[in-house]
Design a protein around this motif. Sequence first.
Motif, PDB file in Angstrom:
ATOM      1  N   ARG A  83      -1.844 -26.236  14.232  1.00 28.79           N
ATOM      2  CA  ARG A  83      -2.031 -25.344  14.710  1.00 28.79           C
ATOM      3  C   ARG A  83      -0.692 -24.991  15.850  1.00 28.79           C
ATOM      4  NH1 ARG A  83      -5.607 -23.330  19.211  1.00 28.79           N
ATOM      5  NH2 ARG A  83      -6.014 -21.258  18.180  1.00 28.79           N
ATOM      6  N   LEU A  91      -7.304 -20.533  11.330  1.00 31.72           N
ATOM      7  CA  LEU A  91      -6.297 -21.506  12.572  1.00 31.72           C
ATOM      8  C   LEU A  91      -5.796 -20.731  12.547  1.00 31.72           C
ATOM      9  CD1 LEU A  91      -5.736 -25.147  11.586  1.00 31.72           C
ATOM     10  CD2 LEU A  91      -7.512 -23.874  12.587  1.00 31.72           C
ATOM     11  N   HIS A  92      -4.679 -19.893  11.837  1.00 34.72           N
ATOM     12  CA  HIS A  92      -3.314 -19.317  11.880  1.00 34.72           C
ATOM     13  C   HIS A  92      -3.453 -17.639  12.335  1.00 34.72           C
ATOM     14  CE1 HIS A  92      -1.452 -23.503  11.922  1.00 34.72           C
ATOM     15  NE2 HIS A  92      -1.997 -22.915  11.099  1.00 34.72           N
TER      16      HIS A  92
END
Lengths: 167, 109, 562
Positions: free
Chosen positions: B91, C61-62
């Motif tokens: 992440r 996630l991003h």
Amino acid sequence: MPLLEQGRLVADAFVAIADDARLPDGAPALVSLARLQAEATALLARNAQLGVLLPNDTDPSALAPFLHRLSLVALRFPKHRDGRAFTQARALREHHGFAGEIRATGHVLPDQHAFLLRCGFSTVEVAESADLAAWQRGLHAIPIAYQPAVAGDATPLGLLRRHVAVG
Amino acid sequence: MSGPAKARPATQPVAITANDLADGRVVWLAADGGWTRNLAAARIFAPEEAAHALAQGQAAERARRVVGAYAVEVELLAGVPRPLRFRERLRATGPSVDAIPRPALPIAV
Amino acid sequence: MDQHAAIPPHARTYRYDAVDRDFLAARIAEFRDQVQRRLAGELTEDEFKPLRLMNGLYLQLHAYMLRVAIPYGVLDSRQLRQLAFIARRFDRGFGHFTTRQNIQFNWTKLEDAPDMLAALAEVDMHAIQTSGNCIRNVTTDEFAGAAADELVDPRVYAEILRQWSTLHPEFSYLPRKFKIAITGAPHDRVAAKVHDIGVIAKRNAEGAIGFEVWVGGGLGRTPVVGTLIHDFVPEAELLAYLEAVLRVYNVLGQRDNIYKARIKILVRDLGDEFRDLVEAEFAAMPRGRYRLDPEVVQAIAAHFAPPAFATLVDDPPALRRARAEDRRFAAWCATSTHPHRTPGYASVVISLKPIGGIPGDASAEQMEAVADLADRFSFGEIRVSHVQNLVLPHVRQEDLPALHAALDAHGLATPNVGLVTDIIACPGMDYCALATARSIPVAQRISERFADLDRQLDIGTLHVNISGCINACGHHHVGHIGLLGVDKRGEEVYQITLGGSATNDAAIGELIGPAFSYDAVVDAVETLVRTYVAHRTQGELFKDTYRRIGPAPFKEALYAPA
């Protein structure tokens, strides 16, 4: 609590009666399925409208012996994502030919309003704090439907529906 | 399902992470109370401060600036924080694969 | 956006009318308002999340990820160009085609999402029902309407099911998501038996169309091959019968445990009683209301009438010559073309699995190139396959050399369709918030290991499927070799299953032994392939060798001390 019929506020004639409470004389009463089954003879002999709250894990055929005398079946949404009552309403209309009021109670959202009516519900019990304009919008937000509705053809027809013979 | 680290008392230093509300990118709570995209600029809290730190992140969530704040355990390598779990390292750094990156075009006319 | 010309006149895709378009416009206006309220702080994430999911918008996630429905994997060139436009304008210039014939944009911004949906609506596309506990995008055979072995065109019924399942009032709040696949060919190319419902269209002795209905298949945490509950549902009763199945599920499916909420658990728990309940509901329902009239079928089928094929012959001399002169072209013809029902035509698979590439990813330039080639060579039609490749369904065989050269110029002529490097892989932990391990770099490394074309051709058909978590979007259970990435104390390891199959002989692969580390897993796959090659008989597929000789030789090769 406020009761909506086709998006309009209507008076709720029924009073919900606890299982251990005495029934009011001559007034429309809403009782549990357990009480209806236990006191069927007395309840059906009353000279007033009768409604029953059907738990959402119970097959509507449990009501078959009583339906001819029932004016209201209330179905319950424990949370809005629990869609069992949609199928219960369909079954009451389609399998049992129930023509009385089917009421949605519990946790339902304005976004579900049109779906409720298409599945055979006639009224929705909403929270005291409900935004009635949102419930109105929910009824008309989606201008088409691709499936046949239990309620008939009051709603606009979808592509497939346009061609499907009405049953 | 993996998901964010389970809620248990931290035993290592932590950084507070979340996703930016508007564009979804990974952000870290910085020393000045703002949010940074760079883990190296994140404020590192001692394990016993973790609960308090997370409360700060969650306050920002309520203020609608970020989504899904949680605490990530890190180790400090020469002063630079590095998450202990692989998922959080990924992440922090972005996808490990080279995905034909290119900037978005200017607004179309 | 002038570049988005009219619908290619020959493309056989379902055409929206004003009613459909009004509906999409209303939905987008509603979502735009919701996004603005969220950004303005009027909605909490808890309130907003179900609303964005209803419009296909996930938070990964991003970044946010927008999942766009490609109904039964059918696109026209105009639509593919618009996907390219969206990739370039709102994403980082690429998109990811999924195992459900959808496309995902991995770098979406919340503030852009309504504009992306508006751009999709311009070409009659949307992201509705790509999330949530509803009936998801119906999938079908990527060679539908073209395949030589096809008995019934499944697009017609897939479109009917699409309409029937869109905003279904009764089935939008099911216990869990619901996936339907339909095929009309005897060779199952849709993994029908590992879907919630698999529908196989066929004809009876009188030539009438009917449907086998398989129920309760699925992958994920509890992989199971479906059960046949009806051998021949007549065409007119298709919707009624599926309504009956969904009603039983809606009422009886578990709602208190997300891991037991899919229909497969109900079917397993009830056994034969499940079929009895469906039959009872089917017998009792007012069937006229749910009857699928022949005129409806005809009206929908008109959208899919065959394009104007020329009168040609199979295997023309020019094609034979080109194959003889160019080994690479010959290999591409052998792996990447599929028999067409019309003489002189072929369906062409465009591999989105370049050696070392990301399975299923296509750049905006590649999408535009494919759209142009579809216009030039395939009546403007494109398909997305559930193994994450693209298909030009109707190509003249005499055009194959020119098409191959054009594809090659865009890096789209990898001759590996069906081979060991044609790997199915989910996005895995590089993108997905649910993942427990990465999938993509494992696929890339396996692909690089087996890059040599001669070796791939020698190994032959072999399906390697990779999932980055137990939810199994990479279909690992039904790969000949399946890899499942899991988290072990914060690091990635990969479990290996062998002998799976997604087709007529559907089977769930068996776990071979302890998991391998990220670094060791490619060697493990290599060992498995070598073991297979050493033991196979002439023409025998990996899964069949595995079934014949059992796990012992593979286990020994993998785990015996060196």
